[in-house]
Design a protein around this motif. Structure first.
Motif, PDB file in Angstrom:
ATOM      1  N   ASP A 361       0.807  -1.227   0.000  1.00  0.00           N
ATOM      2  CA  ASP A 361       0.000   0.000   0.000  1.00  0.00           C
ATOM      3  C   ASP A 361       0.840   1.277   0.000  1.00  0.00           C
ATOM      4  O   ASP A 361       0.319   2.387   0.119  1.00  0.00           O
ATOM      5  CB  ASP A 361      -0.959   0.011   1.188  1.00  0.00           C
ATOM      6  CG  ASP A 361      -0.236   0.030   2.532  1.00  0.00           C
ATOM      7  OD1 ASP A 361       1.015   0.062   2.544  1.00  0.00           O
ATOM      8  OD2 ASP A 361      -0.927  -0.001   3.570  1.00  0.00           O
ATOM      9  N   ASN A 362       2.157   1.130  -0.121  1.00  0.00           N
ATOM     10  CA  ASN A 362       3.088   2.268  -0.199  1.00  0.00           C
ATOM     11  C   ASN A 362       3.177   3.081   1.087  1.00  0.00           C
ATOM     12  O   ASN A 362       3.760   4.162   1.086  1.00  0.00           O
ATOM     13  CB  ASN A 362       2.708   3.217  -1.341  1.00  0.00           C
ATOM     14  CG  ASN A 362       3.000   2.641  -2.710  1.00  0.00           C
ATOM     15  OD1 ASN A 362       3.399   1.491  -2.835  1.00  0.00           O
ATOM     16  ND2 ASN A 362       2.789   3.426  -3.746  1.00  0.00           N
ATOM     17  N   LYS A 363       2.672   2.569   2.191  1.00  0.00           N
ATOM     18  CA  LYS A 363       2.677   3.314   3.446  1.00  0.00           C
ATOM     19  C   LYS A 363       3.529   2.590   4.492  1.00  0.00           C
ATOM     20  O   LYS A 363       3.374   1.387   4.700  1.00  0.00           O
ATOM     21  CB  LYS A 363       1.248   3.479   3.977  1.00  0.00           C
ATOM     22  CG  LYS A 363       0.324   4.257   3.049  1.00  0.00           C
ATOM     23  CD  LYS A 363      -1.096   4.300   3.597  1.00  0.00           C
ATOM     24  CE  LYS A 363      -2.033   5.035   2.643  1.00  0.00           C
ATOM     25  NZ  LYS A 363      -3.445   5.048   3.134  1.00  0.00           N
ATOM     26  N   ILE A 364       4.423   3.327   5.124  1.00  0.00           N
ATOM     27  CA  ILE A 364       5.199   2.754   6.212  1.00  0.00           C
ATOM     28  C   ILE A 364       4.943   3.555   7.480  1.00  0.00           C
ATOM     29  O   ILE A 364       4.643   4.753   7.439  1.00  0.00           O
ATOM     30  CB  ILE A 364       6.713   2.725   5.904  1.00  0.00           C
ATOM     31  CG1 ILE A 364       7.274   4.148   5.785  1.00  0.00           C
ATOM     32  CG2 ILE A 364       7.014   1.917   4.659  1.00  0.00           C
ATOM     33  CD1 ILE A 364       8.785   4.190   5.799  1.00  0.00           C
ATOM     34  N   THR A 365       5.046   2.862   8.601  1.00  0.00           N
ATOM     35  CA  THR A 365       4.836   3.487   9.906  1.00  0.00           C
ATOM     36  C   THR A 365       6.024   3.192  10.799  1.00  0.00           C
ATOM     37  O   THR A 365       6.513   2.063  10.845  1.00  0.00           O
ATOM     38  CB  THR A 365       3.554   2.957  10.577  1.00  0.00           C
ATOM     39  OG1 THR A 365       2.432   3.262   9.753  1.00  0.00           O
ATOM     40  CG2 THR A 365       3.357   3.591  11.951  1.00  0.00           C
ATOM     41  N   LEU A 366       6.484   4.211  11.499  1.00  0.00           N
ATOM     42  CA  LEU A 366       7.541   4.069  12.499  1.00  0.00           C
ATOM     43  C   LEU A 366       6.970   4.567  13.822  1.00  0.00           C
ATOM     44  O   LEU A 366       6.643   5.745  13.964  1.00  0.00           O
ATOM     45  CB  LEU A 366       8.774   4.882  12.108  1.00  0.00           C
ATOM     46  CG  LEU A 366       9.931   4.865  13.111  1.00  0.00           C
ATOM     47  CD1 LEU A 366      10.481   3.460  13.288  1.00  0.00           C
ATOM     48  CD2 LEU A 366      11.030   5.824  12.682  1.00  0.00           C
ATOM     49  N   SER A 367       6.861   3.657  14.781  1.00  0.00           N
ATOM     50  CA  SER A 367       6.252   3.990  16.070  1.00  0.00           C
ATOM     51  C   SER A 367       7.319   4.215  17.132  1.00  0.00           C
ATOM     52  O   SER A 367       8.342   3.526  17.156  1.00  0.00           O
ATOM     53  CB  SER A 367       5.305   2.869  16.512  1.00  0.00           C
ATOM     54  OG  SER A 367       4.248   2.711  15.583  1.00  0.00           O
TER      55      SER A 367
END
Length: 550
Positions: A361-367
């Motif tokens: 989905d072309n989305k990355i998350t860094l928490s």
């Protein structure tokens, strides 16, 4: 601690790889060239017209069961007429490498240097007639590269039998030869940055003896773990092994362009160039992001020339390193946990997100990121990317054109020092007790051995957890589980530390430790207090931990 405009606090996120010398200087080398060159290079994995498909080609004498009288005849064909130390060193530098390690002697016992111990060496027994190590060490010095030597403790020429595990013991009768050859290597080739021992099953006494020779003549050299009996300065992992998690302490991944061999193999398939470059870059980045050095091997031919495919692979890796001058080699590991989409490194107020597994989905998350962000860009082009940050979650959208690139590196530019909230941070309960389960523990790992390659095992050398705190006062700790009664453990809360024997560790409360309101994230680390080697297993099994506020 760092406080941002949302009142959130954290701990420093960058891991500075600091160690006592000589390991500190060695860790700063980060990326190097391994060279496997010897008589086996002439055979190229073939004996009497047959491809020898068992084992590595540098060990072809064993896998093809070649008699010594036949194998030594190869020396007359070992011409090395195209060996060019200047070109090899130039390739290493252009490929982003900082040092070279070359085989001084492999298991076949043939020495690639001038030695008084035997005429079975490159100077006395080949048409080339020159000291390969001398040529390379001198050229490394000219070009500003550090120099290292590989030395096999297995020696078929001096009497070791073929052992498919290469776990031969070292008889006392062989010790003088090893000592003299090591002394020659340590005295005659200028400053040595790394001594790379390999294989056999030495006793603890023998490992210490060989180590003392290196220390006497080359106090600045780092010694790898394959000197065995946990006497090395850093741990060399299994061949081509990149650890799944970040490791504590100094370590190295030895990698080969082809996993199936290190020495030249004439019939090796050399295809899928782009995939090969990407796989090796991915290994390099993973090693760096997890705190290790990366030593990448080439296997020259018997005429001394490098295989064109290998040379082009190194050049392609070097071009990517030049496109990302800070992200791959200069940056450090972080305290972020492993991400499904790739790796993270950091340098000051810049984070580098290495997208090795881009999501569909072309989305990355860094928490967990506390620090405020200035902008998010593609590292090479400085193209600005769409991003958002809600509380501690950074979300970035990858444009389609980036996903078509082999190597995607995103730079996150911070407006303040880099701080984060660890993923396993535990909040206090209603009864003023932090209850930490085994699942909330952070484990620090390395590897230890029991005297040879096949005994290498992963060890737990640190257990940590983090408390989210809004109080001041004293805390005490109660640990439930199993420990080694005769070991001395260290329990560190913030900057305060208490040591105790394992038999007392689980018997009563530990403390008190002082905490204050400014310590809104309190790190707690349990380690061995004074281990006799850095990667010793803690032998601590934690079921749960209770931290009580007094």
């Amino acid at each position: 601690m760092q406080i941002n405009n949302q009142g959130l606090q954290g701990i420093p996120g960058e891991i500075i790889l600091d160690s006592p010398e000589p390991v500190k200087s060695w860790r700063e080398l980060r990326y190097g060239m391994f060279i496997h060159l010897g008589l086996y290079s002439y055979l190229g994995g073939v004996w009497q017209g047959e491809k020898i498909q068992k084992g590595y080609s540098e060990q072809v004498q064993m896998w093809a069961d070649i008699p010594f009288d036949e194998y030594k005849k190869v020396a007359s064909h070992f011409t090395l007429e195209y060996f060019d130390a200047e070109a090899i060193c130039r390739l290493a530098k252009n490929s982003g490498m900082n040092y070279i390690v070359v085989t001084s002697k492999h298991h076949d016992g043939f020495c690639m240097f001038k030695t008084k111990t035997t005429d079975y060496n490159v100077v006395d027994s080949t048409p080339f007639g020159k000291d390969v190590l001398q040529l390379l060490s001198e050229e490394c010095a000219k070009q500003g590269l550090k120099f290292g030597v590989y030395f096999s403790l297995v020696d078929w020429h001096q009497g070791h039998d073929f052992d498919f595990d290469n776990n031969n013991t070292i008889p006392e009768s062989m010790e003088p030869l090893i000592e003299q050859q090591l002394t020659e290597l340590m005295r005659h080739y200028g400053p040595i940055a790394e001594v790379w021992f390999d294989m056999s099953s030495p006793t603890k006494r023998q490992s210490i003896k060989f180590k003392k020779i290196v220390r006497k003549y080359q106090p600045g050299a780092a010694i790898n773990g394959r000197i065995w009996n946990n006497e090395g300065d850093f741990r060399t992992l299994n061949d081509n092994q990149v650890p799944s998690d970040r490791l504590d302490g100094a370590w190295q991944t030895p990698a080969s362009i082809y996993n199936a061999t290190w020495g030249y193999r004439s019939w090796q398939k050399r295809d899928n160039f782009d995939l090969k470059v990407y796989q090796l870059l991915k290994g390099l980045i993973a090693a760096r992001a997890r705190g290790g050095n990366y030593l990448l091997n080439v296997g020259p031919q018997a005429d001394g020339s490098l295989v064109g495919f290998e040379e082009e692979v190194l050049q392609a890796i070097g071009e990517e390193i030049k496109r990302h001058p800070e992200a791959i080699l200069k940056a450090n590991p972080t305290k972020f946990y492993k991400q499904e989409w790739g790796e993270i490194t950091s340098l000051g107020q810049d984070l580098f997100l290495h997208i090795t597994n881009p999501p569909e989905d072309n989305k990355i998350t860094l928490s967990g990121l506390v620090s405020r962000i200035d902008e998010v860009v593609e590292d090479q082009t400085n193209q600005k990317l769409v991003w958002s940050k809600e509380n501690l979650d950074l979300k970035v959208i990858l444009p389609d054109q980036l996903k078509r690139k082999n190597l995607i590196i995103i730079k996150v530019k911070l407006t303040e020092p880099f701080y984060l909230i660890p993923g396993n941070t535990v909040s206090i309960g209603e009864d003023d007790v932090w209850k930490i389960s085994e699942e909330a523990m952070e484990y620090g790992y390395n590897y230890a051995d029991q005297g040879n390659y096949t005994s290498l095992t992963k060890t737990n050398i640190r257990q940590s957890f983090y408390l989210s705190n809004d109080s001041a006062g004293e805390v005490s700790i109660r640990i439930f589980g199993n420990s080694r009664p005769d070991y001395i453990y260290s329990v560190k809360v913030g900057s305060e530390k208490i040591t105790m024997e394992g038999k007392d560790l689980l018997q009563s409360e530990i403390g008190p430790f002082n905490i204050c309101l400014t310590e809104t994230i309190i790190p707690i680390h349990i380690t061995l207090a004074n281990p006799d080697y850095f990667n010793r297993e803690m032998e601590l099994e934690v079921e749960s931990i209770h931290v009580s506020l007094k």
